[in-house]
Write an enzyme that holds these catalytic residues in place. Structure first.
Site, mmCIF file in Angstrom:
data_model
loop_
_atom_site.group_PDB
_atom_site.id
_atom_site.type_symbol
_atom_site.label_atom_id
_atom_site.label_comp_id
_atom_site.label_asym_id
_atom_site.label_seq_id
_atom_site.Cartn_x
_atom_site.Cartn_y
_atom_site.Cartn_z
ATOM 1 N N SER A 278 35.052 -16.838 -5.052
ATOM 2 C CA SER A 278 35.897 -18.041 -5.154
ATOM 3 C C SER A 278 35.152 -19.192 -5.820
ATOM 4 O O SER A 278 35.707 -19.863 -6.707
ATOM 5 C CB SER A 278 36.435 -18.447 -3.783
ATOM 6 O OG SER A 278 35.390 -18.606 -2.852
ATOM 7 N N HIS A 308 36.452 -10.408 0.082
ATOM 8 C CA HIS A 308 35.954 -11.796 0.161
ATOM 9 C C HIS A 308 36.678 -12.493 1.330
ATOM 10 O O HIS A 308 36.516 -12.094 2.479
ATOM 11 C CB HIS A 308 36.212 -12.462 -1.205
ATOM 12 C CG HIS A 308 35.608 -13.822 -1.385
ATOM 13 N ND1 HIS A 308 34.525 -14.271 -0.674
ATOM 14 C CD2 HIS A 308 35.941 -14.846 -2.233
ATOM 15 C CE1 HIS A 308 34.219 -15.509 -1.064
ATOM 16 N NE2 HIS A 308 35.066 -15.883 -1.997
ATOM 17 N N HIS A 354 27.010 -7.941 3.427
ATOM 18 C CA HIS A 354 27.117 -9.126 2.563
ATOM 19 C C HIS A 354 26.470 -8.829 1.207
ATOM 20 O O HIS A 354 25.533 -8.035 1.121
ATOM 21 C CB HIS A 354 26.402 -10.329 3.202
ATOM 22 C CG HIS A 354 26.825 -11.636 2.600
ATOM 23 N ND1 HIS A 354 26.182 -12.188 1.523
ATOM 24 C CD2 HIS A 354 27.850 -12.465 2.902
ATOM 25 C CE1 HIS A 354 26.789 -13.318 1.198
ATOM 26 N NE2 HIS A 354 27.809 -13.511 2.017
ATOM 27 N N ARG A 363 26.281 -18.503 10.029
ATOM 28 C CA ARG A 363 27.643 -18.956 10.317
ATOM 29 C C ARG A 363 28.242 -18.120 11.452
ATOM 30 O O ARG A 363 29.072 -18.593 12.223
ATOM 31 C CB ARG A 363 28.511 -18.859 9.051
ATOM 32 C CG ARG A 363 28.015 -19.724 7.906
ATOM 33 C CD ARG A 363 28.771 -19.451 6.622
ATOM 34 N NE ARG A 363 28.650 -18.066 6.187
ATOM 35 C CZ ARG A 363 29.314 -17.536 5.156
ATOM 36 N NH1 ARG A 363 30.155 -18.287 4.461
ATOM 37 N NH2 ARG A 363 29.134 -16.270 4.816
ATOM 38 N N ASP A 409 32.851 -13.689 8.881
ATOM 39 C CA ASP A 409 34.207 -13.276 9.238
ATOM 40 C C ASP A 409 34.262 -12.447 10.515
ATOM 41 O O ASP A 409 35.332 -12.294 11.104
ATOM 42 C CB ASP A 409 34.829 -12.474 8.087
ATOM 43 C CG ASP A 409 34.981 -13.321 6.844
ATOM 44 O OD1 ASP A 409 35.381 -14.492 6.980
ATOM 45 O OD2 ASP A 409 34.679 -12.834 5.743
HETATM 46 C C1 LIG Z 1 30.662 -7.803 1.815
HETATM 47 C C2 LIG Z 1 30.568 -6.527 0.978
HETATM 48 C C3 LIG Z 1 31.785 -6.475 0.052
HETATM 49 C C4 LIG Z 1 29.298 -6.582 0.138
HETATM 50 O O1 LIG Z 1 29.353 -5.522 -0.776
HETATM 51 P P1 LIG Z 1 28.059 -4.989 -1.518
HETATM 52 O O2 LIG Z 1 27.230 -6.131 -1.997
HETATM 53 O O3 LIG Z 1 28.517 -3.985 -2.519
HETATM 54 O O4 LIG Z 1 27.294 -4.287 -0.311
HETATM 55 P P2 LIG Z 1 26.209 -3.135 -0.366
HETATM 56 O O5 LIG Z 1 25.377 -3.233 -1.590
HETATM 57 O O6 LIG Z 1 25.514 -3.145 0.950
HETATM 58 O O7 LIG Z 1 27.120 -1.811 -0.492
HETATM 59 C C5 LIG Z 1 26.525 -0.549 -0.597
HETATM 60 C C6 LIG Z 1 27.476 0.459 -0.015
HETATM 61 O O8 LIG Z 1 27.607 0.223 1.399
HETATM 62 C C7 LIG Z 1 28.983 0.083 1.715
HETATM 63 N N1 LIG Z 1 29.167 -0.929 2.736
HETATM 64 C C8 LIG Z 1 28.741 -2.224 2.712
HETATM 65 N N2 LIG Z 1 29.184 -2.873 3.809
HETATM 66 C C9 LIG Z 1 29.893 -1.979 4.531
HETATM 67 C C10 LIG Z 1 30.630 -2.062 5.732
HETATM 68 N N3 LIG Z 1 30.741 -3.206 6.416
HETATM 69 N N4 LIG Z 1 31.235 -0.957 6.192
HETATM 70 C C11 LIG Z 1 31.135 0.213 5.502
HETATM 71 N N5 LIG Z 1 30.489 0.345 4.329
HETATM 72 C C12 LIG Z 1 29.872 -0.750 3.857
HETATM 73 C C13 LIG Z 1 29.629 -0.385 0.417
HETATM 74 O O9 LIG Z 1 31.032 -0.158 0.449
HETATM 75 C C14 LIG Z 1 28.875 0.430 -0.606
HETATM 76 O O10 LIG Z 1 29.395 1.742 -0.571
HETATM 77 P P3 LIG Z 1 29.598 2.594 -1.951
HETATM 78 O O11 LIG Z 1 28.246 2.638 -2.576
HETATM 79 O O12 LIG Z 1 30.114 3.908 -1.474
HETATM 80 O O13 LIG Z 1 30.590 1.818 -2.769
HETATM 81 C C15 LIG Z 1 30.531 -5.276 1.904
HETATM 82 O O14 LIG Z 1 29.441 -5.391 2.783
HETATM 83 C C16 LIG Z 1 31.814 -5.082 2.678
HETATM 84 O O15 LIG Z 1 32.751 -4.450 2.161
HETATM 85 N N6 LIG Z 1 31.881 -5.583 3.960
HETATM 86 C C17 LIG Z 1 33.091 -5.528 4.723
HETATM 87 C C18 LIG Z 1 34.083 -6.591 4.243
HETATM 88 C C19 LIG Z 1 33.634 -7.975 4.650
HETATM 89 O O16 LIG Z 1 33.259 -8.219 5.786
HETATM 90 N N7 LIG Z 1 33.694 -8.911 3.700
HETATM 91 C C20 LIG Z 1 33.357 -10.325 3.959
HETATM 92 C C21 LIG Z 1 32.101 -10.729 3.318
HETATM 93 S S1 LIG Z 1 31.609 -12.352 3.789
#
Ligand SMILES: CC(C)(COP(=O)(O)OP(=O)(O)OC[C@H]1O[C@@H](n2cnc3c(N)ncnc32)[C@H](O)[C@@H]1OP(=O)(O)O)[C@@H](O)C(=O)NCCC(=O)NCCS
Length: 473
Positions: A278, A308, A354, A363, A409
């Site tokens: 964002s 996000h 994250h 947070r 979150d």
């Molecule tokens: C926030 C988020 C999008 C960050 O993504 P990112 O920077 O790509 O995270 P990573 O590098 O750790 O991801 C590596 C792998 O772990 C997975 N992973 C990361 N967080 C995960 C979670 N909470 N549950 C399951 N799998 C997760 C990713 O989907 C990715 O899988 P892939 O290689 O098969 O695509 C991710 O952690 C997520 O999807 N979290 C849940 C949603 C969420 O809480 N979002 C709010 C963020 S403030």
């Protein structure tokens, strides 16, 4: 020279006296005693801007060619993770420590920013002042800013009509974004640009738009909530209340603890440096000299994505699905099974992980402290606490998750739910209202510093393959 330590700026601000110094995290910050002439935020910015323009000019001329790191193919293919490429003055994110607003961590903000009551949560207006000026405001300055925002808060009727053109079933973020875009009709920046305002003055109508936008989004957001969930019974704002409290009041929640929660919520969700979807979107769109309304509406569309800002909605729905299937007194073993079931069905565990953070999000921690103080026996809070023990080892076991710890979150939903704001689909709108403070503060500085059109280079797979072949030869 640190923004905070700039004594010359302090004297230019005509502060009556340096009242107190405090040692926070090893660096001295100056808390000022303000005279009534220091209550005008715009005048303070006007004083600060030339100094920061000179600072940027010096940085460019003296260090413009310094390298900041190597860009790898992984970074290009991996969503630009770890690639330093943006200037964002209002906050900085450390992977281990979390966010710092103008150098202040969340616990430090809770200590030094003015509150509604002694020992209470920080007032979001205080954070806005801090983000814009880099200085901790006095209570008087925060009160003055509160009143100023109140005086700017009138939302024109066409905004509500634009929202009402949408079906009630439209996602609250769609309705909120529509309202923000409709507010654009009153953009001062657009008006002044059409008249031919010079570049050196761009920041001034941007400031007007930014403050008007920040002042008006709570009423727009509350309208969406009351329209969708409370049969359209609208609650007018109360001019005696501060920003967070008034927002909660317009939503229909007047419990003093809920007012405190809203002040904390808006403060901690306001800004998270510049690279998140964002913030980056707002900054990118504004770099085309789109006004703050156009830029912030674009930012909201990014915030509405499930990876996000929509994650807060997903967390509460997921927690409720746990309770539905296993009951409130779920055992640790049952909870582990549920987490694995979620992962094995190809879903993420919402609220964990994250893009930058590598430890528990501060947070999350401050919301946990709020829960321990105000709702320690809430069953969903207890479930959230249990998840803190159960989820990280499982995500670590998966082997690919870079950060197994909870993010912001993971906690916000159960707090809101406790005070009666139970409609999870609405949660991202609250996040959006908070983000107006951070994104709009930076937009003012974007224009004050004359930051250019953003235009990174993109390449094709063929280009990368050919480049790598040549590099290997
Ligand atoms: C926030 C988020 C999008 C960050 O993504 P990112 O920077 O790509 O995270 P990573 O590098 O750790 O991801 C590596 C792998 O772990 C997975 N992973 C990361 N967080 C995960 C979670 N909470 N549950 C399951 N799998 C997760 C990713 O989907 C990715 O899988 P892939 O290689 O098969 O695509 C991710 O952690 C997520 O999807 N979290 C849940 C949603 C969420 O809480 N979002 C709010 C963020 S403030």
């Amino acid at each position: 020279m640190s923004f905070f330590r700039s004594i010359s700026a302090l004297s230019r601000l005509r502060s009556r006296a340096v009242q107190e110094t405090s040692l926070l995290n090893g660096s001295v910050r100056w808390l000022q005693m303000q005279s009534s002439s220091d209550l005008d935020l715009r005048a303070q910015l006007k004083d600060l801007i030339p100094e920061q323009q000179d600072r940027l000019k010096k940085l460019k001329s003296e260090h413009g060619k310094v390298q900041l790191g190597n860009i790898t193919v992984d970074m290009v293919l991996g969503g630009m993770r770890g690639m330093t490429g943006l200037l964002w003055e209002t906050s900085l994110l450390d992977p281990d420590e979390g966010i710092r607003f103008r150098g202040l961590s969340i616990p430090e903000c809770q200590k030094v920013l003015p509150a509604a009551h002694p020992g209470g949560e920080p007032l979001p207006e205080g954070l806005l002042w801090l983000l814009l000026t880099g200085k901790v405001p006095s209570k008087e300055q925060v009160t003055a800013l509160s009143k100023e925002l109140q005086s700017r808060a009138t939302v024109p009727d066409h905004v509500y009509k634009a929202i009402e053109a949408l079906p009630l079933t439209a996602h609250p973020m769609t309705q909120f974004g529509t309202g923000v875009l409709a507010l654009q009709v009153q953009s001062e920046f657009q008006k002044e640009y059409e008249k031919g305002i010079p570049k050196s003055k761009f920041w001034e109508p941007t400031y007007e738009d930014a403050l008007n936008l920040i002042a008006r989004v709570p009423a727009v957001a509350a309208f969406v909530y009351r329209r969708v969930y409370k049969d359209g019974h609208i609650i007018p704002g109360a001019t005696s209340l501060d920003y967070g409290a008034n927002f909660s009041h317009m939503l229909g929640f007047d419990d003093p603890k809920m007012l405190e929660l809203m002040r904390l919520y808006v403060t901690i969700h306001s800004d998270h440096e510049g690279g998140n979807v964002s913030a980056h979107t707002g900054h990118l769109v504004a770099s085309a000299l789109s006004d703050p309304y156009l830029s912030f509406a674009a930012a909201l569309n990014g915030l509405a994505g499930p990876l996000h800002g929509l994650a807060n909605q997903e967390v509460l729905l997921w927690i409720k699905s746990v309770v539905e299937e296993c009951g409130e007194n779920i055992s640790t073993e049952q909870l582990k099974e549920y987490v694995w079931k979620t992962l094995n069905s190809g879903k993420v565990v919402p609220g964990f992980g994250h893009g930058v953070l590598r430890k528990t999000d501060p947070r999350y921690t401050c919301q946990r402290e709020f829960a321990l103080k105000h709702l320690p026996n809430d069953p969903l809070f207890q479930l959230v606490s249990k998840l803190y023990e159960v989820v990280p080892p499982i995500l670590t076991e998966l082997g690919k998750v870079k950060n197994p710890w909870p993010n912001v979150d993971a906690h916000s939903g159960v707090l809101l739910n406790h005070f009666g704001l139970t409609e999870a689909r609405y949660f991202t709108v609250l996040f959006g209202v908070s983000r107006s403070i951070g994104i709009c503060s930076q937009l003012i500085w974007d224009r004050a510093l004359g930051l250019p059109l953003e235009r990174p280079k993109s390449v094709t797979m063929e280009w990368l393959e050919s480049y790598c072949r040549k590099a290997a030869a």
